[in-house]
Design an enzyme around this catalytic site. Structure first.
Site, PDB file in Angstrom:
ATOM      1  N   THR A  40      -7.629  30.621 -44.597  1.00 38.15           N
ATOM      2  CA  THR A  40      -8.950  29.998 -44.605  1.00 38.15           C
ATOM      3  C   THR A  40     -10.047  31.015 -44.341  1.00 38.15           C
ATOM      4  O   THR A  40     -11.171  30.866 -44.799  1.00 38.15           O
ATOM      5  CB  THR A  40      -8.977  28.871 -43.548  1.00 38.15           C
ATOM      6  OG1 THR A  40      -8.093  27.850 -43.994  1.00 38.15           O
ATOM      7  CG2 THR A  40     -10.352  28.272 -43.372  1.00 38.15           C
ATOM      8  N   ASP A 121      -2.150  28.376 -40.480  1.00 40.73           N
ATOM      9  CA  ASP A 121      -1.035  27.420 -40.477  1.00 40.73           C
ATOM     10  C   ASP A 121       0.294  28.055 -40.075  1.00 40.73           C
ATOM     11  O   ASP A 121       1.105  27.421 -39.398  1.00 40.73           O
ATOM     12  CB  ASP A 121      -0.910  26.735 -41.847  1.00 40.73           C
ATOM     13  CG  ASP A 121      -1.974  25.655 -42.038  1.00 40.73           C
ATOM     14  OD1 ASP A 121      -2.667  25.331 -41.053  1.00 40.73           O
ATOM     15  OD2 ASP A 121      -2.104  25.144 -43.165  1.00 40.73           O
TER      16      ASP A 121
END
Ligand code: SIN
Length: 354
Positions: A40, A121
Site C-alpha cells: 500500500t 498484510d
C-alpha cells in the site's frame, strides 16, 4: 537517486571553510539502501479520498523517495526495486530472492543500513523469514503504509522517513530484523498486524515495542532476545498448512491438508492450543507417520504451553510465543533441513530459548 557524499548543509559548511584559511569536513551521512517490494505504501487510488479501493504495488521506488525530500538530510539514500506486488501475493521465490539480495547488500562495505518497503498484510511473515535467513549486524528495517500513496493523509512518507532514521542509526545495529510502523520499532519475532485498517495497525501483543522513532530521533527501550539460528536464503520450504480451530472441527480439513502433501501442520487451536477431539485423532495418526504437528493458538496473545498430556504423548510441538503464521515459517524452514521430528523439535527449542 544516487549516493551523495555530503548533505547540502555540509557543503555550505565546507564552502564557508574554504573561503577562510582552513577547511571544514563534515562526516559523511550514513548510506541507506531502500529496497522496494510494493504494498500500500506504493499503492494508488483514483482520488485522494479513496483509502480502501486502491491497487497496491503500483508506484516505483524513485517516486516513493521523491515524496520525502527531507530524507536527504538523514541519510545518503539509494533506491532499488526488487518487485512491486500486493503482499498477499508474496511467494517463496520472492522471499528467497529478497533474503539473498539483502545478504549481498549488507556484505558490501558501501551500505550502512537497509530499508525494505513492503505491504503490511504479510510484513510480519517476511520480517520473520528474513530474521532466519539474513545474517548481519547492520540494521535491516521493514516498513509500509496503511493508506495508499495517493491518499490525502498518506502515512507512507512518514513511515519511510522513520525507517530510514532507524536504519541510519548505529544503535539499531545488532537488533535483528526490525519493523517500523507509526513511530514504533518492533522485533520481527514479536510483531503482528492486529488491525485491518487503522494506521496504528501493528503491535507486539506480549511485549512492548523495542523503541520509538520520530523527527527528534530514535530511542530504543530494550534489546530483543535474538535467536542464533540462521539458514540459507535458498532454503527448501516444504508444504505446511495452517488449520484454524473452530467449533465442530471434525478433521476433514486436516485430512485434506495431508492429501495435499503437507509435511507439517500448524493447528491454530482454541485458547492454549487446544484441538477438538476428532481433529486431534487425525493429527495423532499423521504424527505417527512422521508429519510434524505444531500447536499454536487462534487467540491473539499469550504463549502456547504444554496442555493435555495426549498432545505431548502424540509428539505435538508447543508453538510457544509464535503465532500460527510464524510457527508455519519456522516449521517450513526446519523441515527444509530435516524430516526427523526430534530434530525439528530441537530447532524449535533452540529458536524459542536462545
Ligand atoms: C499489501 O499488503 O500489499 C496491501 C495492504 C497494505 O500494504 O497495507
Amino acid at each position: 537517486m544516487g549516493w551523495k557524499v555530503l548533505s547540502l548543509s555540509a557543503l555550505v559548511l565546507a564552502f564557508a571553510g574554504l573561503s577562510h584559511t582552513s577547511t571544514v569536513s563534515a562526516a559523511p551521512l550514513p548510506r541507506v539502501l531502500v529496497l522496494a517490494t510494493g504494498g500500500t505504501i506504493a499503492g494508488s487510488a483514483p482520488s485522494p479520498s479513496d483509502v480502501t479501493g486502491y491497487r497496491a504495488g503500483v508506484i516505483g521506488v524513485d517516486a516513493l523517495l521523491s515524496a520525502v525530500p527531507e530524507i536527504e538530510s538523514i541519510a545518503d539514500v539509494r533506491g532499488e526495486q526488487l518487485c512491486n506486488i500486493d503482499s498477499k501475493d508474496m511467494t517463496d521465490e520472492i522471499w528467497r530472492q529478497l533474503a539473498a539480495r539483502v545478504n549481498e547488500i549488507v556484505a558490501g562495505d558501501d551500505v550502512d543500513g537497509v530499508v525494505i518497503t513492503h505491504g503490511t498484510d504479510t510484513m510480519e511473515e517476511t520480517a520473520f523469514f528474513l530474521s532466519l535467513t539474513v545474517k548481519t549486524n547492520k540494521p535491516v528495517v521493514l516498513t509500509g503504509a496503511m493508506l495508499p500513496a495517493t491518499a490525502r493523509n498518506a502515512d507512507g512518507p512518514r513511515n519511510l522517513l522513520d525507517a530510514v532514521r532507524v536504519a541510519a542509526r548505529p544503535e539499531s545495529a545488532d537488533k535483528g530484523i526490525l519493523v517500523v510502523m507509526n513511530g514504533k520499532i518492533f522485533a520481527a519475532k514479536e510483531v503482528t498486524k492486529t488491525h485491518t485498517t487503522k494506521i496504528d495497525a501493528f503491535t507486539s501483543p506480549d511485549f512492548s515495542p523495542l523503541g520509538y522513532v520520530d523527527e527528534n530521533g530514535v530511542a530504543f527501550e530494550r534489546t530483543p532476545n535474538l535467536p542464533r539460528l540462521h539458514f540459507p536464503a535458498e532454503t527448501p520450504l516444504p508444504r505446511v498448512d495452517i488449520l484454524y480451530g473452530h467449533e465442530g472441527d471434525d478433521g476433514t480439513l486436516a485430512e485434506a491438508a495431508l492429501r495435499a502433501g503437507a509435511k507439517g501442520i500448524v493447528y491454530a487451536g482454541m485458547g492454549n492450543g487446544n484441538i477438538p477431539a476428532k481433529a486431534e485423532k487425525i493429527l495423532v495418526k499423521a504424527s505417527e507417520k512422521g508429519i510434524v504437528v505444531i500447536r499454536a493458538s487462534r487467540s491473539n496473545s499469550g504463549p502456547v504451553l504444554p496442555a493435555d498430556p495426549s498432545y505431548t504423548a502424540a509428539g505435538f510441538i508447543d508453538g510457544s510465543v509464535l503465532n500460527p503464521q510464524k510457527a508455519r515459517i519456522l516449521l517450513r524452514i526446519a523441515l527444509g533441513q530435516t524430516e526427523d521430528q526430534e530434530e525439528v523439535r530441537r530447532i524449535f527449542r533452540e529458536y524459542l530459548n536462545p
